[in-house]
Write an enzyme that holds these catalytic residues in place. Structure first.
Site, PDB file in Angstrom:
ATOM      1  N   ASN A 144      -4.771   0.176  10.143  1.00  0.00           N
ATOM      2  CA  ASN A 144      -5.370  -0.760   9.180  1.00  0.00           C
ATOM      3  C   ASN A 144      -4.621  -2.083   9.049  1.00  0.00           C
ATOM      4  O   ASN A 144      -5.075  -2.990   8.347  1.00  0.00           O
ATOM      5  CB  ASN A 144      -5.536  -0.100   7.792  1.00  0.00           C
ATOM      6  CG  ASN A 144      -6.386   1.157   7.879  1.00  0.00           C
ATOM      7  OD1 ASN A 144      -7.497   1.097   8.400  1.00  0.00           O
ATOM      8  ND2 ASN A 144      -5.876   2.276   7.415  1.00  0.00           N
ATOM      9  N   TYR A 184      -1.843  -7.132   0.048  1.00  0.00           N
ATOM     10  CA  TYR A 184      -1.276  -7.449   1.369  1.00  0.00           C
ATOM     11  C   TYR A 184      -1.327  -8.930   1.739  1.00  0.00           C
ATOM     12  O   TYR A 184      -0.851  -9.304   2.820  1.00  0.00           O
ATOM     13  CB  TYR A 184      -1.991  -6.609   2.450  1.00  0.00           C
ATOM     14  CG  TYR A 184      -1.821  -5.116   2.241  1.00  0.00           C
ATOM     15  CD1 TYR A 184      -0.567  -4.520   2.344  1.00  0.00           C
ATOM     16  CD2 TYR A 184      -2.909  -4.302   1.917  1.00  0.00           C
ATOM     17  CE1 TYR A 184      -0.394  -3.154   2.147  1.00  0.00           C
ATOM     18  CE2 TYR A 184      -2.743  -2.932   1.719  1.00  0.00           C
ATOM     19  CZ  TYR A 184      -1.486  -2.369   1.831  1.00  0.00           C
ATOM     20  OH  TYR A 184      -1.312  -1.020   1.626  1.00  0.00           O
ATOM     21  N   HIS A 235       7.675  -2.245   5.074  1.00  0.00           N
ATOM     22  CA  HIS A 235       6.404  -2.239   4.355  1.00  0.00           C
ATOM     23  C   HIS A 235       6.213  -3.577   3.661  1.00  0.00           C
ATOM     24  O   HIS A 235       7.181  -4.163   3.142  1.00  0.00           O
ATOM     25  CB  HIS A 235       6.359  -1.110   3.318  1.00  0.00           C
ATOM     26  CG  HIS A 235       6.519   0.225   3.951  1.00  0.00           C
ATOM     27  ND1 HIS A 235       5.507   0.832   4.662  1.00  0.00           N
ATOM     28  CD2 HIS A 235       7.600   1.042   4.052  1.00  0.00           C
ATOM     29  CE1 HIS A 235       5.952   1.970   5.150  1.00  0.00           C
ATOM     30  NE2 HIS A 235       7.223   2.129   4.802  1.00  0.00           N
ATOM     31  N   SER A 265       4.161  -4.051   1.022  1.00  0.00           N
ATOM     32  CA  SER A 265       4.142  -3.801  -0.423  1.00  0.00           C
ATOM     33  C   SER A 265       5.345  -2.944  -0.818  1.00  0.00           C
ATOM     34  O   SER A 265       5.981  -2.311   0.036  1.00  0.00           O
ATOM     35  CB  SER A 265       2.846  -3.078  -0.794  1.00  0.00           C
ATOM     36  OG  SER A 265       2.789  -1.803  -0.165  1.00  0.00           O
ATOM     37  N   ARG A 293       2.618   7.529  -1.938  1.00  0.00           N
ATOM     38  CA  ARG A 293       3.306   6.551  -1.075  1.00  0.00           C
ATOM     39  C   ARG A 293       4.828   6.569  -1.273  1.00  0.00           C
ATOM     40  O   ARG A 293       5.555   5.831  -0.626  1.00  0.00           O
ATOM     41  CB  ARG A 293       2.791   5.136  -1.335  1.00  0.00           C
ATOM     42  CG  ARG A 293       1.334   4.947  -0.997  1.00  0.00           C
ATOM     43  CD  ARG A 293       0.896   3.505  -1.157  1.00  0.00           C
ATOM     44  NE  ARG A 293      -0.525   3.419  -1.382  1.00  0.00           N
ATOM     45  CZ  ARG A 293      -1.450   3.435  -0.413  1.00  0.00           C
ATOM     46  NH1 ARG A 293      -1.091   3.480   0.841  1.00  0.00           N
ATOM     47  NH2 ARG A 293      -2.735   3.391  -0.704  1.00  0.00           N
TER      48      ARG A 293
HETATM   49  C1  DQA Z   1       2.083  -0.242   3.981  1.00  0.00           C
HETATM   50  C2  DQA Z   1       2.155   0.747   2.813  1.00  0.00           C
HETATM   51  C3  DQA Z   1       1.444   2.049   3.159  1.00  0.00           C
HETATM   52  O1  DQA Z   1       1.500   2.944   2.057  1.00  0.00           O
HETATM   53  C4  DQA Z   1      -0.018   1.775   3.467  1.00  0.00           C
HETATM   54  O2  DQA Z   1      -0.661   2.961   3.861  1.00  0.00           O
HETATM   55  C5  DQA Z   1      -0.190   0.700   4.490  1.00  0.00           C
HETATM   56  C6  DQA Z   1       0.658  -0.478   4.423  1.00  0.00           C
HETATM   57  C7  DQA Z   1       2.704  -1.608   3.612  1.00  0.00           C
HETATM   58  O3  DQA Z   1       3.008  -2.368   4.539  1.00  0.00           O
HETATM   59  O4  DQA Z   1       2.855  -1.941   2.437  1.00  0.00           O
HETATM   60  O5  DQA Z   1      -1.087   0.773   5.332  1.00  0.00           O
HETATM   61  O6  DQA Z   1       2.840   0.292   5.063  1.00  0.00           O
END
Ligand code: DQA
Length: 141
Positions: free
Chosen positions: A10, A22, A97, A99, A108
């Protein structure tokens, strides 16, 4: 210096996907900026929505790259196979990450890959990738 960025599921939709979390920039636009800022570093980029393809890429580059910046997306929270792949290679891996996952849903809060990585950088938006690059450069100094 050769650094490999690997983005997971994604993350090809950055700029479109949940921009309040994001941001509004595509990864391609950010990458142009990052490469412009570090002309001396070869920054290779790979994105896949498929767990096995991420593992194949880790195995392909993980004995030669000076460092790997890995945002495994949601596979972070589920993938023992990624953990094992990171442990199987010799290049240092920084988990990234965009976030702050610890300020989000409880599912998460757990990472299956952190323990296999050199370190973790999270919560600084796309700048998390630059901070990870700085960390990898510092390892080489
Ligand atoms: C992520 C955080 C993950 O929990 C989420 O599934 C993502 C993006 C981030 O970059 O903040 O796809 O990895």
């Amino acid at each position: 210096m050769r650094i490999q960025i690997i983005n997971g599921p994604n993350l090809n939709l950055l700029g479109v996907r949940e921009p309040s979390i994001y941001g509004h920039s595509s990864f391609e636009d950010y990458l142009k900026e990052l490469r412009g800022r570090y002309p001396e570093v070869q920054i290779d980029y790979f994105q896949s929505n498929v767990e096995g393809e991420m593992i194949n890429k880790l195995q392909e580059v993980g004995f030669e790259a000076d460092g790997i910046i890995l945002n495994a997306g949601a596979y972070t929270h589920t993938s023992v196979a990624l953990h094992d792949a990171i442990r199987s290679i010799t290049s240092p891996v920084v988990e990234v990450h965009i976030s702050n996952v610890h300020a989000r849903e409880a599912f998460r809060h757990q990472s299956m890959i952190s323990a296999a990585c050199q370190g973790v950088i999270l919560g600084f938006g796309l700048d998390s990738y630059r901070l990870a690059l700085e960390a990898l450069l510092a390892l080489k100094r």
